[in-house]
Design an enzyme around this catalytic site. Structure first.
Site, PDB file in Angstrom:
ATOM      1  N   LYS A 153      52.771  66.629  82.922  1.00  0.00           N
ATOM      2  CA  LYS A 153      51.713  67.631  82.737  1.00  0.00           C
ATOM      3  C   LYS A 153      51.499  67.917  81.242  1.00  0.00           C
ATOM      4  O   LYS A 153      50.366  68.090  80.780  1.00  0.00           O
ATOM      5  CB  LYS A 153      52.075  68.910  83.494  1.00  0.00           C
ATOM      6  CG  LYS A 153      52.053  68.710  85.024  1.00  0.00           C
ATOM      7  CD  LYS A 153      52.729  69.849  85.753  1.00  0.00           C
ATOM      8  CE  LYS A 153      52.668  69.667  87.268  1.00  0.00           C
ATOM      9  NZ  LYS A 153      53.524  70.598  88.006  1.00  0.00           N
ATOM     10  N   GLU A 193      41.170  68.576  87.335  1.00  0.00           N
ATOM     11  CA  GLU A 193      41.695  69.940  87.179  1.00  0.00           C
ATOM     12  C   GLU A 193      43.026  70.128  87.915  1.00  0.00           C
ATOM     13  O   GLU A 193      43.931  70.820  87.443  1.00  0.00           O
ATOM     14  CB  GLU A 193      40.655  70.937  87.709  1.00  0.00           C
ATOM     15  CG  GLU A 193      41.004  72.386  87.533  1.00  0.00           C
ATOM     16  CD  GLU A 193      41.134  72.784  86.078  1.00  0.00           C
ATOM     17  OE1 GLU A 193      40.124  72.846  85.388  1.00  0.00           O
ATOM     18  OE2 GLU A 193      42.264  73.030  85.621  1.00  0.00           O
ATOM     19  N   GLY A 247      50.811  73.956  95.984  1.00  0.00           N
ATOM     20  CA  GLY A 247      50.419  74.441  97.319  1.00  0.00           C
ATOM     21  C   GLY A 247      49.071  73.866  97.718  1.00  0.00           C
ATOM     22  O   GLY A 247      48.212  73.621  96.857  1.00  0.00           O
ATOM     23  N   VAL A 283      46.978  68.676 100.456  1.00  0.00           N
ATOM     24  CA  VAL A 283      45.824  69.021  99.616  1.00  0.00           C
ATOM     25  C   VAL A 283      44.538  68.463 100.222  1.00  0.00           C
ATOM     26  O   VAL A 283      43.527  69.177 100.315  1.00  0.00           O
ATOM     27  CB  VAL A 283      46.025  68.515  98.163  1.00  0.00           C
ATOM     28  CG1 VAL A 283      44.807  68.817  97.306  1.00  0.00           C
ATOM     29  CG2 VAL A 283      47.279  69.135  97.560  1.00  0.00           C
ATOM     30  N   LYS A 300      48.656  63.339  88.455  1.00  0.00           N
ATOM     31  CA  LYS A 300      49.240  63.554  87.110  1.00  0.00           C
ATOM     32  C   LYS A 300      50.025  62.342  86.630  1.00  0.00           C
ATOM     33  O   LYS A 300      50.026  62.035  85.444  1.00  0.00           O
ATOM     34  CB  LYS A 300      50.111  64.806  87.073  1.00  0.00           C
ATOM     35  CG  LYS A 300      51.331  64.736  87.935  1.00  0.00           C
ATOM     36  CD  LYS A 300      52.247  65.926  87.785  1.00  0.00           C
ATOM     37  CE  LYS A 300      53.355  65.840  88.813  1.00  0.00           C
ATOM     38  NZ  LYS A 300      53.028  66.295  90.128  1.00  0.00           N
ATOM     39  N   VAL A 310      47.212  69.391  86.654  1.00  0.00           N
ATOM     40  CA  VAL A 310      48.137  70.264  85.916  1.00  0.00           C
ATOM     41  C   VAL A 310      47.989  71.691  86.431  1.00  0.00           C
ATOM     42  O   VAL A 310      46.878  72.229  86.488  1.00  0.00           O
ATOM     43  CB  VAL A 310      47.841  70.257  84.397  1.00  0.00           C
ATOM     44  CG1 VAL A 310      48.820  71.150  83.653  1.00  0.00           C
ATOM     45  CG2 VAL A 310      47.882  68.848  83.839  1.00  0.00           C
ATOM     46  N   ALA A 333      40.429  58.298 103.989  1.00  0.00           N
ATOM     47  CA  ALA A 333      41.429  57.243 104.186  1.00  0.00           C
ATOM     48  C   ALA A 333      42.807  57.862 104.360  1.00  0.00           C
ATOM     49  O   ALA A 333      43.218  58.708 103.551  1.00  0.00           O
ATOM     50  CB  ALA A 333      41.434  56.309 102.985  1.00  0.00           C
ATOM     51  N   ASP A 336      58.362  66.164  85.828  1.00  0.00           N
ATOM     52  CA  ASP A 336      57.067  66.670  86.303  1.00  0.00           C
ATOM     53  C   ASP A 336      56.359  67.445  85.171  1.00  0.00           C
ATOM     54  O   ASP A 336      55.181  67.223  84.895  1.00  0.00           O
ATOM     55  CB  ASP A 336      57.318  67.581  87.522  1.00  0.00           C
ATOM     56  CG  ASP A 336      56.054  68.278  87.999  1.00  0.00           C
ATOM     57  OD1 ASP A 336      55.235  67.627  88.661  1.00  0.00           O
ATOM     58  OD2 ASP A 336      55.893  69.478  87.690  1.00  0.00           O
TER      59      ASP A 336
HETATM   60  N1  HSE Z   1      56.751  70.201  91.995  1.00  0.00           N
HETATM   61  C1  HSE Z   1      55.804  70.879  91.177  1.00  0.00           C
HETATM   62  C2  HSE Z   1      56.300  72.287  90.904  1.00  0.00           C
HETATM   63  C3  HSE Z   1      54.434  70.976  91.763  1.00  0.00           C
HETATM   64  O1  HSE Z   1      57.395  72.659  91.309  1.00  0.00           O
HETATM   65  O2  HSE Z   1      55.591  73.023  90.239  1.00  0.00           O
HETATM   66  C4  HSE Z   1      53.714  69.671  91.715  1.00  0.00           C
HETATM   67  O3  HSE Z   1      53.476  69.272  90.400  1.00  0.00           O
END
Ligand code: HSE
Length: 468
Positions: A245, A169, A342, A54, A145, A172, A83, A241
């Site tokens: 979120k 932003e 991504g 990212v 997150k 999530v 960094a 995960d």
């Molecule tokens: N691993 C997450 C997903 C993306 O499969 O949507 C990162 O939060």
């Protein structure tokens, strides 16, 4: 053109002031200095913590889209510090001398950084670095997150005290604009419920199971081969995960202090090919949903596999895509759809926040604030009402259905539909209930399991449908 920042006069502080006053005084002075520096020719100097997928995409986009950003915002973003953990790694990026460093704290402290982008993830040192940046009145953009889902309130409050933005932003649903619509477009709306497919890995797996009849194990292996799923897929497939979120969504949608530990969570590892087939026969697809709702002053937040009617817009979200369905009192239903992960999609979300925070810094203002998150009661899962789907393996003889139906009745759980699949040793019954509290369903299951004629309770899934 950008010119070197003006030298700062040393700030003299009266010796006898208490700590809080001193801290606030420091914020105000720093804010004034930052504002002056950032005003120089519309240049805003960006320090980035972390340059992985990212971060690298962000650096490229700031460069590639510089003209477009300047036309739209009147600002020139300059990445002055980045960094990284490993200075020797080839990133396919060219940095001017002195930009790359492995001293992450020095980026936050640098006089050449007006705005900090945190992309290192995890709780520490990200939390301390963000708080340090805010103390220096530097706006922060983060996609973290895990940190926000566990300690968001502290970060939002520090930003409010410092009078600068903290924007997130990208935390999530990656590239899908969600935080800004919730915070700004819907600032005057009473949001009733947010339901999201916020994990692309699990949506890919469930789509493979639905469209190709794959088993969970085969679909997971395919997701791993394609790079959607991690080697250790626990965080995705067990719903951690999505739960993080969901906590952030609930905090923003309802202005409430919700942390990941408040979220009821079930993953998809127990979803079988036969559940998928049975759902299809009933006119549903199975999706891992994050659901946040506020009713009668209490907030409910949960993540679990859910049977979604084919006609619902979320049922059409296939593969690794994400989507969030928002129900508002006045606006009605909204859906936002796109790439939830991504490098490029997520970097675009980060860049939007950077431009927003830089614009505010330049104007000496700040964006829509979360305000103070209040403590709202979190409704225990036992009290949450859902419709349920459940399968029961039974002996195929007269009276069995009546005994099971009686257990449902005893606990006040009303049956919407029932059908039998298979015969003899293969017989099982599939029930869909009307709305019932989780506790009543649990008591029903307990009683049904005790019946001599019941061999096994199979899957239990929540159903969204009319009125739920
Ligand atoms: N691993 C997450 C997903 C993306 O499969 O949507 C990162 O939060």
């Amino acid at each position: 053109m950008w010119s070197a920042p003006r030298l700062r006069e040393p700030v003299r502080v009266p010796a006898l002031v208490d700590g809080a006053v001193l801290l606030r005084f420091r914020f105000v002075v720093c804010a004034a200095i930052r504002e002056t520096v950032a005003m120089d020719d519309g240049v805003v100097r960006i320090g980035i913590l972390g340059c992985g997928n990212v971060g690298g995409a962000l650096v490229r986009l700031i460069d590639d889209n510089a003209d477009l950003i300047s036309r739209r915002s009147g600002l020139r973003l300059v990445v002055t510090k980045v960094a990284v953990r490993d200075l020797s790694r080839d990133r396919n990026l060219t940095f001017a001398p002195g930009v790359l460093t492995n001293d992450v704290a020095s980026v936050v402290q640098s006089d050449e950084v007006d705005l900090v982008v945190e992309l290192i993830g995890g709780i520490e040192p990200a939390r301390s670095l963000i708080l340090d940046a805010l103390k220096l009145a530097k706006p922060v953009v983060t996609g973290n997150k895990e940190l926000l889902a566990n300690g968001g309130a502290e970060i939002y409050e520090a930003a409010a005290i410092a009078g600068v933005d903290v924007l997130f932003e990208a935390s999530v649903a990656g590239g899908i604009p969600l935080m800004r619509p919730l915070r700004e477009s819907l600032a005057g709306e009473r949001i009733l419920r947010v339901m999201g497919i916020v994990n692309g890995t699990t949506n890919f797996i469930l789509t493979q199971m639905t469209e190709h009849g794959s088993s969970f194990a085969d679909a997971l292996a395919e997701a791993q081969n394609l790079g959607f799923a991690e080697r250790d897929p626990t965080a995705d497939v067990e719903g951690y995960d999505a739960a993080a979120k969901a906590a952030i969504i609930a905090s923003v949608a309802f202005g409430a202090r919700v942390v990941a530990g408040d979220v009821y969570r079930e993953g998809i590892s127990g979803v079988s090919a036969s559940d998928i087939a049975a759902a299809r026969e009933l006119g549903y697809v199975i999706k891992l949903l994050a659901v946040a709702e506020e009713r009668d002053g209490a907030v409910t937040v949960r993540v679990h596999p859910t049977m979604v009617p084919n006609a619902h817009p979320l049922a059409a979200v296939r593969g690794s895509f994400n989507a969030v369905f928002i129900e508002g009192e006045s606006v009605g239903d909204l859906m936002l759809y796109g790439r939830g992960a991504g490098g490029d999609p997520t970097a675009i979300a980060v860049l939007g926040d950077v431009i927003d925070a830089a614009t505010n810094l330049h104007r000496g203002s700040r964006g829509a604030t979360l305000g103070t998150l209040v403590h709202k009661p979190i409704r225990p899962i036992d009290e949450v009402q859902s419709q349920f789907y459940l399968t029961v393996d039974v002996e195929d003889r007269p009276g069995v259905l009546a005994a099971i139906a009686s257990a449902f009745g005893t606990h006040g759980v009303s049956i919407q539909s029932m059908h039998q699949q298979g015969e003899g040793d293969e017989a099982h019954l599939i029930f869909v209930t009307h709305l019932a509290p989780e506790a009543a369903l649990a008591a029903t299951i307990h009683e049904v399991r005790e019946l001599d004629t019941v061999k096994r309770i199979g899957s239990v899934l929540r159903v969204i449908g009319s009125g739920t």
